[in-house]
Design a protein around this motif. Structure first.
Motif, PDB file in Angstrom:
ATOM      1  N   UNK A  11      25.687  17.870  33.205  1.00 18.67           N
ATOM      2  CA  UNK A  11      25.568  18.711  34.386  1.00 18.67           C
ATOM      3  C   UNK A  11      26.779  19.552  34.493  1.00 18.67           C
ATOM      4  N   UNK A  12      28.001  19.174  33.915  1.00 21.66           N
ATOM      5  CA  UNK A  12      29.266  19.775  34.052  1.00 21.66           C
ATOM      6  C   UNK A  12      29.004  21.048  33.046  1.00 21.66           C
ATOM      7  N   UNK A  13      28.883  20.659  31.864  1.00 22.45           N
ATOM      8  CA  UNK A  13      28.523  21.843  30.844  1.00 22.45           C
ATOM      9  C   UNK A  13      27.531  22.721  31.337  1.00 22.45           C
ATOM     10  N   UNK A  14      26.573  22.322  31.793  1.00 20.37           N
ATOM     11  CA  UNK A  14      25.489  23.264  32.298  1.00 20.37           C
ATOM     12  C   UNK A  14      26.249  24.419  33.259  1.00 20.37           C
ATOM     13  N   UNK A  15      27.123  23.821  34.201  1.00 15.25           N
ATOM     14  CA  UNK A  15      27.430  24.656  35.214  1.00 15.25           C
ATOM     15  C   UNK A  15      28.720  25.572  34.669  1.00 15.25           C
ATOM     16  N   UNK A  16      29.487  25.228  33.736  1.00 20.55           N
ATOM     17  CA  UNK A  16      30.351  25.869  33.036  1.00 20.55           C
ATOM     18  C   UNK A  16      29.832  27.231  32.153  1.00 20.55           C
ATOM     19  N   UNK A  17      28.651  26.967  31.669  1.00 22.89           N
ATOM     20  CA  UNK A  17      28.137  27.542  30.672  1.00 22.89           C
ATOM     21  C   UNK A  17      27.355  28.792  31.616  1.00 22.89           C
ATOM     22  N   UNK A  18      26.988  28.390  32.736  1.00 25.72           N
ATOM     23  CA  UNK A  18      26.291  29.516  33.700  1.00 25.72           C
ATOM     24  C   UNK A  18      27.402  30.224  33.990  1.00 25.72           C
ATOM     25  N   UNK A  19      28.524  29.978  34.348  1.00 27.38           N
ATOM     26  CA  UNK A  19      29.636  30.663  34.619  1.00 27.38           C
ATOM     27  C   UNK A  19      29.932  31.613  33.699  1.00 27.38           C
ATOM     28  N   UNK A  73      41.333  39.627  48.325  1.00 26.26           N
ATOM     29  CA  UNK A  73      42.892  39.670  48.333  1.00 26.26           C
ATOM     30  C   UNK A  73      43.271  40.757  47.619  1.00 26.26           C
ATOM     31  N   UNK A  74      44.456  41.248  47.974  1.00 22.93           N
ATOM     32  CA  UNK A  74      45.007  42.579  47.345  1.00 22.93           C
ATOM     33  C   UNK A  74      44.875  42.541  46.032  1.00 22.93           C
ATOM     34  N   UNK A  75      44.784  43.882  45.567  1.00 19.70           N
ATOM     35  CA  UNK A  75      44.684  44.237  43.985  1.00 19.70           C
ATOM     36  C   UNK A  75      43.604  43.521  43.398  1.00 19.70           C
ATOM     37  N   UNK A  76      42.617  43.028  44.005  1.00 18.44           N
ATOM     38  CA  UNK A  76      41.507  42.130  43.289  1.00 18.44           C
ATOM     39  C   UNK A  76      40.490  43.095  42.628  1.00 18.44           C
ATOM     40  N   UNK A  77      40.763  44.548  42.940  1.00 16.09           N
ATOM     41  CA  UNK A  77      39.850  45.269  42.226  1.00 16.09           C
ATOM     42  C   UNK A  77      38.261  45.342  42.094  1.00 16.09           C
ATOM     43  N   UNK A  78      37.596  44.547  43.384  1.00 16.47           N
ATOM     44  CA  UNK A  78      36.337  44.501  43.425  1.00 16.47           C
ATOM     45  C   UNK A  78      35.870  43.164  42.654  1.00 16.47           C
ATOM     46  N   UNK A  79      36.743  42.430  42.309  1.00 15.99           N
ATOM     47  CA  UNK A  79      36.190  41.102  41.574  1.00 15.99           C
ATOM     48  C   UNK A  79      35.290  40.251  42.325  1.00 15.99           C
ATOM     49  N   UNK A  80      34.450  39.401  41.657  1.00 16.98           N
ATOM     50  CA  UNK A  80      33.787  38.520  42.385  1.00 16.98           C
ATOM     51  C   UNK A  80      34.361  37.302  42.269  1.00 16.98           C
ATOM     52  N   UNK A  81      33.977  36.391  43.262  1.00 19.86           N
ATOM     53  CA  UNK A  81      34.207  34.841  42.952  1.00 19.86           C
ATOM     54  C   UNK A  81      33.950  34.154  41.931  1.00 19.86           C
ATOM     55  N   UNK A  82      32.749  34.612  41.429  1.00 20.74           N
ATOM     56  CA  UNK A  82      32.106  33.941  40.226  1.00 20.74           C
ATOM     57  C   UNK A  82      33.027  34.230  39.045  1.00 20.74           C
ATOM     58  N   UNK A  83      33.772  35.540  39.003  1.00 23.39           N
ATOM     59  CA  UNK A  83      34.552  36.126  37.650  1.00 23.39           C
ATOM     60  C   UNK A  83      36.032  35.569  37.757  1.00 23.39           C
ATOM     61  N   UNK A 100      28.804  33.277  44.000  1.00 22.93           N
ATOM     62  CA  UNK A 100      29.308  33.753  43.053  1.00 22.93           C
ATOM     63  C   UNK A 100      29.556  35.350  43.148  1.00 22.93           C
ATOM     64  N   UNK A 101      28.663  35.928  43.897  1.00 24.48           N
ATOM     65  CA  UNK A 101      28.597  37.423  44.099  1.00 24.48           C
ATOM     66  C   UNK A 101      29.486  37.833  45.066  1.00 24.48           C
ATOM     67  N   UNK A 102      30.132  36.860  45.830  1.00 29.12           N
ATOM     68  CA  UNK A 102      30.972  37.115  46.918  1.00 29.12           C
ATOM     69  C   UNK A 102      32.210  37.858  46.625  1.00 29.12           C
ATOM     70  N   UNK A 103      32.789  38.868  47.250  1.00 26.46           N
ATOM     71  CA  UNK A 103      33.845  39.638  46.845  1.00 26.46           C
ATOM     72  C   UNK A 103      35.155  38.557  46.875  1.00 26.46           C
TER      73      UNK A 103
END
Length: 587
Positions: A493-501, A433-443, A427-430
């Motif tokens: 489990x699905x809810x738990x993952x989405x809430x963690x995101x 792509x162009x114009x990503x402004x340093x966003x992470x995959x998790x965001x 999730x912390x991985x950059x």
């Protein structure tokens, strides 16, 4: 776009042991440092020219004809160089057998391709090999497995040979063996085979399927003719090629209806084929799919302490092929947007996401932290489909859907195994792509990045205001684990993952003091309730665990929320503020 038929070949060969023969050319021994027959001939003519005090001829055959008044024939050439039979064999050994230095350097020894083929022959998967090569590398690889193959290298040796129906570990060296000076090496010699060799070839090409590798089809005229005259097409022909086919090979492919398989090289192809066939043998289902092969291969590489490179190759090859498929014009964001096109694109992306999602689920369950680069590459490459700003914004946003599905499949399985450190790193991985402004995959990889919720409602997902999340949950049925170490039902489990995101997003907002928004991605967990009527059962359970364990809680120990309970509290405050502000509209 070229379709990869290597999986189909592996399934066909494994399902029909002993039915496919191999046809191997000089390319199979190239990585071992073995010269081709023509390279040997040119070298020998050069030595003869040197003895005549002349320079190396550009055209050996013409030089030989003009010099001696006869066509260049291999046996005659050897006689001119070395009159005695023993001397001729000694001369040829230098081309095909390693010197002590070469042996130390691994030159002129069996390659990965030879050893993989030998293993397949030992298992009875391959029984017959036809080769134009003079070397004995395949024989050596078989002997290392305590197998002495039956070798037919001359017309005389066909007499008394075991019938093909009973043959096992049979090598047919149609152009001879380097230890016999009667080998065929020039154009005239390769133009006609002895009738006894032709009879044997006719039976093989009539009764067996064929895997062709390392053979150009250019020089071996009689061998080409044998393939052309085969009357039946009981089994498939798979033609492996590196780069463009020669005209001779292409004519045979067209005439025989062969299936082409582009390869990086013979070592890579046969190693992969061997691995796939072994993997298929471990699968109990009668008709294994490509998904079965990929998942089983991934598990083998993950469990292998030395399997990091093989796992990386598997993930890279599969991902690159999938991205190539999804880069076709039919998936372009240009053109007119309609609800019908949007719906068709959604279904197509879901179908194309099956293979990477199954692979991601396996990685989420079993991947070790020191091999995190594999899942990073898989997800990052899929997100590249969204790069660009032109065309329909709705279709451009939707192009992220395969990456989101694959990310969810990985995340759900990682959470089910409490593999939070791996998930946090991903999730912390950059987001590269162009114009990503340093966003992470998790965001980036959340349902709200794949199109407006009204568009998803318009394709039959009406009702609540979380149609993207609802659709993704439906797609996860094939990937979500039914048994997990956190003791949750699939929906929870699905809810738990989405809430963690959601909380991870909230924490990043807290860190970014310049952000003027408190929006966080939300999903089904906002309206699902437990039997006691408490709002957001996943939230309740999450909070109880966090409050009880504080800094020893799994996600915090893995580095979520800055690795502190205080960070978690700030993330929860931002999320709670957002939910309170929107209230009933979340449902």
């Amino acid at each position: 776009m070229t379709e990869d038929h290597s999986h189909a070949a592996a399934i066909s060969i494994q399902s029909n042991p002993g039915v496919f023969a191999l046809l191997l050319g000089s390319g199979i021994s190239r990585s071992a440092g073995i010269p081709t027959g023509w390279e040997v001939t040119k070298d020998l003519v050069g030595r003869l020219a040197l003895l005549e005090s002349e320079e190396m001829p550009d055209d050996p055959e013409t030089w030989y004809l003009e010099k001696y008044g006869e066509n260049l024939e291999y046996s005659a050439l050897l006689e001119r160089l070395t009159p005695a039979t023993g001397e001729r064999q000694g001369l040829l050994k230098s081309f095909f057998e390693p010197s002590p230095t070469e042996r130390t350097d691994g030159i002129k020894l069996p390659t990965a391709a030879h050893r993989s083929i030998a293993s397949l022959m030992a298992q009875g998967i391959i029984r017959v090999v036809i080769t134009t090569n003079f070397d004995r590398l395949l024989e050596q690889a078989l002997q290392d497995l305590s197998i002495n193959p039956t070798v037919i290298s001359t017309a005389d040796s066909t007499a008394g040979a075991i019938p093909l129906t009973h043959a096992k570990n049979l090598i047919v060296k149609v152009n001879g063996d380097y230890q016999d000076t009667r080998i065929l090496n020039t154009e005239s010699e390769l133009g006609v085979y002895d009738d006894r060799i032709n009879t044997l070839l006719d039976r093989i090409f009539d009764e067996f399927g064929l895997i062709v590798c390392g053979w150009s089809g250019d020089w071996d005229i009689a061998l080409r003719q044998a393939i052309e005259r085969a009357p039946n097409r009981r089994y498939s022909i798979y033609w492996c090629h590196r780069g463009a086919l020669t005209d001779s090979a292409q004519r045979l492919v067209d005439q025989r209806g062969a299936t082409k398989i582009p390869i990086e090289g013979s070592d890579e192809f046969f190693s992969k084929l061997h691995e796939q066939i072994e993997t298929l043998g471990e699968i109990s289902t009668p008709a294994p799919s490509t998904v079965d092969v990929v998942v089983a291969s991934a598990k083998r590489h993950i469990s292998d302490p030395n399997g990091a490179i093989s796992l990386s190759d598997l993930v890279t090859n599969l991902t690159d092929a999938k991205v190539l498929e999804l880069s076709a014009d039919e998936y372009a964001s240009s053109g007119t947007f309609t609800t019908e096109i949007f719906a068709q694109r959604v279904e197509s992306f879901e179908k194309h996401s099956e293979l990477p999602s199954h692979l991601a689920a396996t990685l989420g369950q079993w991947l070790q932290f020191d091999r995190v680069e594999s899942i990073q590459y898989l997800i990052q490459r899929l997100t590249s489909l969204r790069s660009g700003t032109s065309g329909s914004q709705s279709l451009l946003q939707l192009s992220l859907y395969p990456a989101v599905l694959t990310f969810y499949s990985f995340g759900l399985n990682a959470v089910s195994r409490q593999n939070y450190a791996l998930l946090r790193t991903l999730m912390a991985t950059p987001y590269n792509v162009p114009d990503a402004d340093g966003d992470q995959l998790g965001l980036i990889l959340n349902p709200w990045q794949i199109g407006d919720y009204r568009q998803w409602k318009n394709i039959g997902l009406g009702g609540r205001n979380t149609p993207q999340s609802d659709r993704i949950r439906r797609q996860m049925d094939s990937y979500i684990p039914t048994v997990n170490s956190v003791g949750l039902e699939p929906d929870d489990l699905f809810d738990r993952f989405e809430y963690l995101m959601c909380l991870n997003h909230g924490y990043e907002l807290y860190r970014d003091q310049t952000s003027g928004t408190s929006w966080v991605p939300f999903g089904r967990f906002t309206w699902r309730r437990d039997t006691n009527g408490d709002r957001m059962s996943a939230v309740t359970k999450f909070s109880l665990e966090a409050n009880s364990m504080r800094d020893q809680w799994g996600p915090i120990k893995a580095g979520f929320f800055g690795g502190t309970f205080e960070g978690y509290e700030r993330a929860k405050e931002i999320s709670d503020e957002f939910f309170a502000r929107l209230g009933p509209t979340l449902r």
